[in-house]
Motif scaffolding. Structure first.
Motif, PDB file in Angstrom:
ATOM      1  N   ALA A  15     109.852 166.237  -6.552  1.00  0.00           N
ATOM      2  CA  ALA A  15     109.610 166.983  -7.791  1.00  0.00           C
ATOM      3  C   ALA A  15     110.776 167.858  -8.224  1.00  0.00           C
ATOM      4  O   ALA A  15     110.626 168.642  -9.167  1.00  0.00           O
ATOM      5  CB  ALA A  15     108.360 167.847  -7.629  1.00  0.00           C
ATOM      6  N   ALA A  16     111.921 167.751  -7.604  1.00  0.00           N
ATOM      7  CA  ALA A  16     113.017 168.653  -7.928  1.00  0.00           C
ATOM      8  C   ALA A  16     113.611 168.397  -9.304  1.00  0.00           C
ATOM      9  O   ALA A  16     114.000 169.315 -10.012  1.00  0.00           O
ATOM     10  CB  ALA A  16     114.111 168.562  -6.864  1.00  0.00           C
ATOM     11  N   ARG A  17     113.665 167.144  -9.688  1.00  0.00           N
ATOM     12  CA  ARG A  17     114.331 166.798 -10.958  1.00  0.00           C
ATOM     13  C   ARG A  17     113.767 165.500 -11.501  1.00  0.00           C
ATOM     14  O   ARG A  17     112.920 164.864 -10.890  1.00  0.00           O
ATOM     15  CB  ARG A  17     115.845 166.659 -10.750  1.00  0.00           C
ATOM     16  N   GLY A  18     114.242 165.117 -12.671  1.00  0.00           N
ATOM     17  CA  GLY A  18     113.917 163.821 -13.233  1.00  0.00           C
ATOM     18  C   GLY A  18     112.441 163.615 -13.489  1.00  0.00           C
ATOM     19  O   GLY A  18     111.742 164.495 -14.003  1.00  0.00           O
ATOM     20  N   ILE A  19     111.955 162.437 -13.135  1.00  0.00           N
ATOM     21  CA  ILE A  19     110.568 162.060 -13.391  1.00  0.00           C
ATOM     22  C   ILE A  19     109.604 162.990 -12.660  1.00  0.00           C
ATOM     23  O   ILE A  19     108.599 163.433 -13.228  1.00  0.00           O
ATOM     24  CB  ILE A  19     110.337 160.591 -13.002  1.00  0.00           C
ATOM     25  N   GLY A  20     109.898 163.310 -11.401  1.00  0.00           N
ATOM     26  CA  GLY A  20     109.016 164.183 -10.632  1.00  0.00           C
ATOM     27  C   GLY A  20     108.878 165.555 -11.243  1.00  0.00           C
ATOM     28  O   GLY A  20     107.769 166.106 -11.337  1.00  0.00           O
ATOM     29  N   ALA A  21     109.988 166.129 -11.688  1.00  0.00           N
ATOM     30  CA  ALA A  21     109.947 167.448 -12.320  1.00  0.00           C
ATOM     31  C   ALA A  21     109.174 167.403 -13.630  1.00  0.00           C
ATOM     32  O   ALA A  21     108.417 168.329 -13.956  1.00  0.00           O
ATOM     33  CB  ALA A  21     111.369 167.951 -12.569  1.00  0.00           C
ATOM     34  N   ALA A  22     109.341 166.328 -14.390  1.00  0.00           N
ATOM     35  CA  ALA A  22     108.617 166.192 -15.657  1.00  0.00           C
ATOM     36  C   ALA A  22     107.116 166.080 -15.424  1.00  0.00           C
ATOM     37  O   ALA A  22     106.315 166.679 -16.152  1.00  0.00           O
ATOM     38  CB  ALA A  22     109.124 164.971 -16.422  1.00  0.00           C
ATOM     39  N   THR A 217     112.271 158.482 -21.561  1.00  0.00           N
ATOM     40  CA  THR A 217     112.461 159.851 -21.096  1.00  0.00           C
ATOM     41  C   THR A 217     111.477 160.144 -19.961  1.00  0.00           C
ATOM     42  O   THR A 217     110.402 159.534 -19.896  1.00  0.00           O
ATOM     43  CB  THR A 217     112.227 160.870 -22.223  1.00  0.00           C
ATOM     44  N   PRO A 218     111.813 161.077 -19.083  1.00  0.00           N
ATOM     45  CA  PRO A 218     110.866 161.474 -18.033  1.00  0.00           C
ATOM     46  C   PRO A 218     109.529 161.945 -18.594  1.00  0.00           C
ATOM     47  O   PRO A 218     108.483 161.689 -17.990  1.00  0.00           O
ATOM     48  CB  PRO A 218     111.608 162.605 -17.311  1.00  0.00           C
ATOM     49  N   ASP A 219     109.542 162.610 -19.752  1.00  0.00           N
ATOM     50  CA  ASP A 219     108.291 163.095 -20.343  1.00  0.00           C
ATOM     51  C   ASP A 219     107.376 161.940 -20.734  1.00  0.00           C
ATOM     52  O   ASP A 219     106.145 162.069 -20.675  1.00  0.00           O
ATOM     53  CB  ASP A 219     108.577 163.968 -21.564  1.00  0.00           C
ATOM     54  N   GLU A 220     107.951 160.819 -21.142  1.00  0.00           N
ATOM     55  CA  GLU A 220     107.131 159.665 -21.508  1.00  0.00           C
ATOM     56  C   GLU A 220     106.426 159.076 -20.289  1.00  0.00           C
ATOM     57  O   GLU A 220     105.307 158.575 -20.391  1.00  0.00           O
ATOM     58  CB  GLU A 220     107.985 158.618 -22.223  1.00  0.00           C
ATOM     59  N   VAL A 221     107.061 159.155 -19.140  1.00  0.00           N
ATOM     60  CA  VAL A 221     106.406 158.749 -17.893  1.00  0.00           C
ATOM     61  C   VAL A 221     105.334 159.771 -17.515  1.00  0.00           C
ATOM     62  O   VAL A 221     104.218 159.412 -17.119  1.00  0.00           O
ATOM     63  CB  VAL A 221     107.433 158.607 -16.751  1.00  0.00           C
ATOM     64  N   ALA A 222     105.669 161.041 -17.668  1.00  0.00           N
ATOM     65  CA  ALA A 222     104.723 162.113 -17.311  1.00  0.00           C
ATOM     66  C   ALA A 222     103.443 162.032 -18.125  1.00  0.00           C
ATOM     67  O   ALA A 222     102.351 162.292 -17.605  1.00  0.00           O
ATOM     68  CB  ALA A 222     105.392 163.476 -17.502  1.00  0.00           C
ATOM     69  N   ASN A 223     103.549 161.657 -19.388  1.00  0.00           N
ATOM     70  CA  ASN A 223     102.359 161.573 -20.238  1.00  0.00           C
ATOM     71  C   ASN A 223     101.390 160.497 -19.746  1.00  0.00           C
ATOM     72  O   ASN A 223     100.169 160.673 -19.807  1.00  0.00           O
ATOM     73  CB  ASN A 223     102.764 161.290 -21.686  1.00  0.00           C
TER      74      ASN A 223
END
Length: 249
Positions: A15-22, A217-223
């Motif tokens: 979760a430090a960066r990228g997809i995990g953080a998003a 974007t990472p946010d699109e994965v997070a959604n």
């Protein structure tokens, strides 16, 4: 829209960066208490934690390797100690050691398989216990388009990510009767630190091969993960959702 994850606790590995953080930030904005896992107490992890706290969310960190069977139980114990429950697990932690098979070292094979696949096994095994007690839970495994289409130089990565899909389907069948839903998210080319290392011209050519004409974007994965973690997906288990802009159809 209300906070869809209010009162729940999520563990997000890598979760430090990228997809995990998003994903962690998205979950926190929607009311979840989040345990941020990372292999090291990095500046990036501290910034992810700070961003969540600045936005009014609740999060803590847990430092350790998800491939370490001695560490993983403490990750779940930390969540239970601080927040009293474990409702959601996102198996996102992963490493890449790309090399043609004839040059691929056994240690590089082992590191990728252990982190990307064994880590999901260890974390799921530990997190499933409190979920079974509540007869409710969500496990989300982050896979890759490489698992579906293959990519030269990624035999270890492709094997691990394809293994996650099989792991997802079997685990979903195993625990469906306990209302623990297990799904996978297959990601395409996403704008992360790794893609920033790709030469600009090469990245342009990759983008042209994506039907939507751009990288994600990472946010699109997070959604998508938010959907799978929430009650909106209450009749969804054992599935694989492709977040690749049509990169694999």
């Amino acid at each position: 829209m209300g906070k869809m994850l209010a009162g729940s606790t999520a563990i997000v590995t890598g979760a430090a960066r990228g997809i995990g953080a998003a994903i962690a930030g998205c979950f926190a904005r929607h009311g979840a208490n989040v345990v941020l896992n990372s292999r090291s107490d990095s500046t990036a992890l501290k910034e992810t934690l700070a961003q969540i706290e600045r936005s009014g969310g609740k999060a803590i960190t847990s430092i350790g390797d998800v491939a370490d069977a001695g560490y993983v139980p403490s990750l779940v114990a930390t969540a239970l100690e601080h927040f009293g429950t474990v409702d959601i697990l996102v198996n996102n932690a992963g490493v890449i050691k790309d090399r043609p098979l004839t040059f691929l070292k056994e240690s590089e094979w082992d590191e990728v398989i252990n982190t990307n696949l064994k880590g999901a096994y260890l974390c799921s095994k530990a997190a499933i216990k409190p979920m079974l007690q509540k007869r409710a839970g969500r496990i989300i495994n982050i896979s890759s388009i490489t698992a579906l289409s293959g990519r030269p130089g990624q035999t270890n990565y492709g094997a691990a990510k394809a293994g996650l899909i099989g792991f997802t389907k079997s685990l979903a069948r195993e625990f469906a009767g306990h209302n623990v839903l297990v799904n996978a998210v297959v990601v395409g080319v996403i704008d992360t630190r790794m893609t920033k290392q790709i030469p600009r011209d090469t990245l342009k050519e990759i983008s042209k091969m994506v039907p939507l004409g751009r990288i994600g974007t990472p946010d699109e994965v997070a959604n998508v993960c938010l959907f799978l973690a929430s009650d909106m997906s209450s009749y969804v288990t054992g599935t694989t959702i492709n977040v690749s802009g049509g990169g694999y159809i």
